[in-house]
Scaffold this motif. Structure first.
Motif, short mmCIF file in Angstrom:
data_model
loop_
_atom_site.label_atom_id
_atom_site.label_comp_id
_atom_site.label_asym_id
_atom_site.label_seq_id
_atom_site.Cartn_x
_atom_site.Cartn_y
_atom_site.Cartn_z
N ALA A 94 11.13 5.84 -2.51
CA ALA A 94 10.07 6.85 -2.54
C ALA A 94 10.02 7.50 -3.92
N LYS A 95 8.82 7.86 -4.33
CA LYS A 95 8.62 8.56 -5.60
C LYS A 95 8.35 10.04 -5.28
N ILE A 96 9.32 10.88 -5.57
CA ILE A 96 9.20 12.31 -5.28
C ILE A 96 8.18 12.96 -6.20
N GLU A 97 7.26 13.69 -5.61
CA GLU A 97 6.24 14.40 -6.36
C GLU A 97 6.59 15.89 -6.49
N GLN A 98 7.13 16.46 -5.39
CA GLN A 98 7.44 17.89 -5.38
C GLN A 98 8.52 18.18 -4.34
N VAL A 99 9.43 19.11 -4.68
CA VAL A 99 10.43 19.59 -3.73
C VAL A 99 10.28 21.10 -3.66
N PRO A 101 4.35 2.72 3.93
CA PRO A 101 4.39 3.22 5.31
C PRO A 101 5.64 2.80 6.09
N HIS A 102 6.16 1.60 5.83
CA HIS A 102 7.34 1.16 6.57
C HIS A 102 8.59 1.95 6.20
N LEU A 103 8.56 2.65 5.10
CA LEU A 103 9.71 3.42 4.65
C LEU A 103 9.95 4.66 5.50
N ILE A 104 8.90 5.17 6.14
CA ILE A 104 9.02 6.39 6.94
C ILE A 104 9.98 6.18 8.12
N ALA A 105 9.86 5.08 8.81
CA ALA A 105 10.76 4.80 9.93
C ALA A 105 12.21 4.68 9.46
N LYS A 106 12.38 4.09 8.31
CA LYS A 106 13.73 3.94 7.73
C LYS A 106 14.33 5.30 7.39
N MET A 162 0.84 -1.17 0.00
CA MET A 162 0.00 0.00 0.00
C MET A 162 0.89 1.25 0.00
N ILE A 163 0.69 2.08 -0.96
CA ILE A 163 1.51 3.28 -1.08
C ILE A 163 0.68 4.48 -0.66
N ASN A 164 1.24 5.28 0.25
CA ASN A 164 0.58 6.48 0.74
C ASN A 164 1.33 7.72 0.28
N ARG A 165 0.67 8.84 0.42
CA ARG A 165 1.27 10.13 0.05
C ARG A 165 1.72 10.82 1.34
N TYR A 166 2.96 11.30 1.37
CA TYR A 166 3.54 11.91 2.56
C TYR A 166 4.17 13.25 2.24
N GLU A 167 4.37 14.01 3.33
CA GLU A 167 5.08 15.27 3.25
C GLU A 167 6.18 15.21 4.31
N ALA A 168 7.40 15.57 3.93
CA ALA A 168 8.51 15.62 4.87
C ALA A 168 9.05 17.04 4.90
N LEU A 169 9.01 17.66 6.07
CA LEU A 169 9.59 18.98 6.25
C LEU A 169 10.92 18.79 6.95
N ARG A 223 21.19 15.84 -2.72
CA ARG A 223 21.61 14.60 -2.06
C ARG A 223 20.46 13.97 -1.29
N LEU A 224 19.69 14.79 -0.57
CA LEU A 224 18.55 14.27 0.19
C LEU A 224 17.48 13.72 -0.74
N GLU A 225 17.26 14.39 -1.86
CA GLU A 225 16.28 13.90 -2.84
C GLU A 225 16.70 12.54 -3.38
N SER A 226 17.99 12.36 -3.62
CA SER A 226 18.46 11.06 -4.10
C SER A 226 18.35 10.00 -3.01
N GLU A 227 18.46 10.39 -1.73
CA GLU A 227 18.28 9.45 -0.62
C GLU A 227 16.85 8.93 -0.58
N PHE A 228 15.89 9.84 -0.78
CA PHE A 228 14.48 9.43 -0.83
C PHE A 228 14.28 8.41 -1.95
N GLU A 229 14.79 8.73 -3.14
CA GLU A 229 14.59 7.86 -4.30
C GLU A 229 15.33 6.54 -4.14
N LYS A 230 16.50 6.57 -3.52
CA LYS A 230 17.27 5.34 -3.31
C LYS A 230 16.52 4.36 -2.40
N GLU A 231 15.76 4.89 -1.45
CA GLU A 231 14.99 4.05 -0.54
C GLU A 231 13.67 3.57 -1.15
#
Length: 109
Positions: A36-41, A70-75, A1-8, A26-34
């Motif tokens: 996550a599909k980036i929608e907006q920065v 959801p499990h990706l958030i803790a990571k 199940m994929i959810n939509r999140y916001e990280a500040l 670098r942080l954007e690439s960290e999200f993608e490496k784990e």
């Protein structure tokens, strides 16, 4: 199940104001490496804190909107907690992006 999140993320760029773009990339690439599909920065520039809770009195704010499991958030929290350039982080689940539907016009009587 994929959810939509916001990280500040609040970045600690004390003495390194010219390298903010590289840190954000670098942080954007960290999200993608784990996975996550980036929608907006959204880069929100440097802002003063309303009160100093630590050694910093200001930081660069960056907002990431992404889709992930959801499990990706803790990571991601654990990974960014160890990153010296990430001063604070806040994750929030967003409502799914809905399709824009035209509003129905009330029938005239």
């Amino acid at each position: 199940m994929i959810n939509r999140y916001e990280a500040l993320l609040v970045l600690n760029t004390q003495g390194k104001d010219d390298t903010v773009k590289e840190v954000v990339d670098r942080l954007e690439s960290e999200f993608e490496k784990e996975g996550a599909k980036i929608e907006q920065v959204q880069k929100m520039d440097k802002r003063q804190f309303s009160y100093a809770a630590g050694e910093l009195d200001a930081g660069h704010y960056v907002n990431f909107v992404f889709n992930a499991d959801p499990h990706l958030i803790a990571k991601l929290r654990a990974k960014f907690k160890l990153d010296p350039e990430v001063y604070r982080q806040h994750f929030q689940r967003l409502k799914p992006k809905s399709e824009k539907t035209p509003k129905k016009v009330a029938a005239e009587q």
